[in-house]
Design a protein around this motif. Structure first.
Motif, short mmCIF file in Angstrom:
data_model
loop_
_atom_site.label_atom_id
_atom_site.label_comp_id
_atom_site.label_asym_id
_atom_site.label_seq_id
_atom_site.Cartn_x
_atom_site.Cartn_y
_atom_site.Cartn_z
N HIS A 85 5.36 5.24 -1.71
CA HIS A 85 5.92 4.10 -2.44
C HIS A 85 4.91 3.39 -3.33
CE1 HIS A 85 4.57 0.78 0.33
NE2 HIS A 85 4.72 1.68 1.28
N ASP A 234 -1.89 0.64 1.16
CA ASP A 234 -0.50 0.94 1.54
C ASP A 234 0.37 0.64 0.34
OD1 ASP A 234 2.05 1.08 2.63
OD2 ASP A 234 1.84 -0.74 3.83
N ASP A 235 0.83 1.61 -0.45
CA ASP A 235 0.84 2.98 -0.08
C ASP A 235 0.23 3.83 -1.20
OD1 ASP A 235 1.48 5.18 1.53
OD2 ASP A 235 3.44 5.42 0.63
N GLU A 264 10.02 -0.34 -1.33
CA GLU A 264 9.97 0.00 0.10
C GLU A 264 9.74 -1.25 0.93
OE1 GLU A 264 8.61 1.09 4.01
OE2 GLU A 264 7.42 0.00 2.55
N GLU A 265 8.94 -2.18 0.39
CA GLU A 265 8.57 -3.37 1.17
C GLU A 265 9.70 -4.38 1.32
OE1 GLU A 265 6.06 -3.23 2.80
OE2 GLU A 265 4.54 -2.03 1.77
N ASP A 310 3.47 7.43 4.25
CA ASP A 310 3.31 5.97 4.17
C ASP A 310 2.28 5.59 5.23
OD1 ASP A 310 3.65 3.34 3.57
OD2 ASP A 310 5.72 3.18 4.29
ZN ZN Z 1 3.93 1.34 3.22
#
Ligand code: ZN
Length: 442
Positions: A85, A234-235, A264-265, A310
């Motif tokens: 991501h 991340d990431d 994604e977050e 991830d």
């Molecule tokens: Zn992540």
């Protein structure tokens, strides 16, 4: 080159990639540039795709998610997909962001994007980047912008005004987390600064997607230079490794797919997130673009493989009791295979076994992660993607500390391990027939 040298060079390249990628939009642009330099052709979703054997392509959605692919033969057997991501927790700058305090400070109205650690955002130089929608003669243009200088700060309250703060403090994002950027005559000029950085007139900006970012540059450190610390590991650590492995290998019987999703977050439920149609749309169009029947797509998916990459939690040196009693990843000790009984991670016995085979071929160590049974843990991309595109999937990540801090820490060797494993993955083709899985090399 020695392993140590190669790992350090890879870590330096990673830090350069992160410097170019303060937000999801710039991370997408940084990948697009590398793909174009390698001869990849950009496709657009609104156009007809005419694909050819041996073709190398990429497509973006919302300027913040990207899927790149290489097609070998027309009668390819399957897809080898690696996903990660592009976003990370930050503060999003709200509409009408200008605020004033004490008739003198200029500060910004911001809101949380994702689940961040709040404390490390204080007392360090920040800036703003993202994109603006601009009125032009040709139409509305979405343009990337990075102010690219120390511009903002979220100041702590002095210890003298809250002696109990070190006993734990609940941060109120609407009160405690608003950054200042000016005093006196500079106040009220934030959007003008953004417009100047974007090279447009302030009055022509009709909308913005802007985020705060940490200005502290990444660094390699430790007694043997074994650690790397930086914003956005991340990431982007996995996204970078995926791209580097993708650019280094191919197999004529597979379509190699490198995909990096936004949002994604915040749960991935957007037009461009992992829980959207994006991956499925692209795979379908690869199939039809090569002049194949629908059944050929379904057959290909049934023998495809996905690595959902991830980052993972390394055991914390001061908080060892927060980790599972048995599965305890350490930095620089290899790629982490993640398991979850409730299937937030898609790993199963077979997909873990295939991944272990890949690590073996790449000469790379692996470790395992599970949550403590009394700590729920996070979620990621693999299981959401599987609800749209059902392929065998393993969830993995690189071990890191301080996840969701604006300055995270990981191992120098691990990026290099993942690059090697990604290369082995993209250079092979999974044969999955009648319950038996076998990796065939090119
Ligand atoms: Zn992540």
């Amino acid at each position: 080159m020695e392993i140590k040298e190669q790992a350090r060079e890879t870590a330096k390249e990673l830090l350069q990639f992160i410097r170019e990628s303060p937000d999801c939009f710039h991370a997408t642009k940084a990948q697009a540039r590398r793909l174009q330099d390698a001869g990849f052709e950009e496709l657009f979703e609104e156009e007809t795709w005419q694909l050819r054997e041996g073709g190398r392509y990429f497509v973006t959605r919302n300027q913040s998610s990207l899927i790149a692919f290489q097609v070998g033969k027309r009668n390819f057997k399957n897809f080898h997909i690696m996903v990660s991501h592009s976003d990370s927790p930050s503060f999003k700058i709200k509409e009408n962001p200008e605020m004033e305090a004490e008739g003198w400070y200029g500060k910004l109205n911001v809101e949380k994007y994702g689940g961040m650690l709040c404390a490390p955002w204080f007392d360090r130089p920040l800036s703003a980047s993202g994109r603006v929608a601009v009125r032009t003669k040709k139409g509305i243009e979405a343009r990337l912008v990075n102010v690219d200088r120390d511009l903002l700060m979220i100041p702590s309250l002095a210890i003298h005004m809250n002696r109990a703060v070190n006993d734990g403090y609940k941060y109120n994002p609407q009160k405690d987390m608003l950054p200042i950027y000016a005093g006196g005559e500079g106040k009220g000029t934030f959007l003008e600064i953004v417009a100047e950085s974007a090279g447009v007139n302030c009055g022509d900006i009709l909308g913005h997607d802007l985020f705060l970012y940490n200005r502290t540059p990444g660094t390699i450190w430790g007694a043997k230079e074994e650690f790397v610390s930086s914003p956005r590991l991340d990431d982007l650590q996995c996204a970078f490794a995926s791209l580097k492995g993708f650019l280094a290998a191919s197999h004529p019987d597979s379509v190699q797919v490198h995909a990096v999703f936004d949002n994604e977050e915040v749960g991935s439920c957007t037009r461009q997130g992992a829980d959207s149609t994006f991956l499925n749309d692209v795979l379908s169009r690869i199939n039809s673009g090569m002049g194949r029947e629908e059944e050929a797509l379904l057959r290909a998916l049934s023998s495809s493989f996905m690595i959902s990459a991830d980052n993972a939690h390394a055991v914390h040196p001061n908080q060892g009791d927060k980790a599972d009693p048995v599965n305890r990843p350490l930095m620089n000790q290899g790629i982490v295979i993640k398991y979850h009984g409730g299937q937030k991670y898609s790993t199963d016995a077979v997909t873990a076994a295939v991944f272990k085979e890949l690590c073996g071929r790449a000469g790379v160590p692996f470790q395992t992660f599970t949550n403590r049974s009394d700590i729920p843990g996070g979620s990621t991309l693999g299981n959401l993607l599987n609800s749209h595109v059902a392929v065998r999937t393993v969830d993995i990540g690189l071990p890191q500390l301080a996840m969701h801090s604006p300055y995270e820490t990981a191992g120098v060797y691990d990026t290099w391990y993942l690059v090697r494993t990604a290369r082995a993955f993209f250079g092979s083709c999974l044969q999955a027939e009648k319950g038996l899985c076998r990796l065939e090399e090119a």
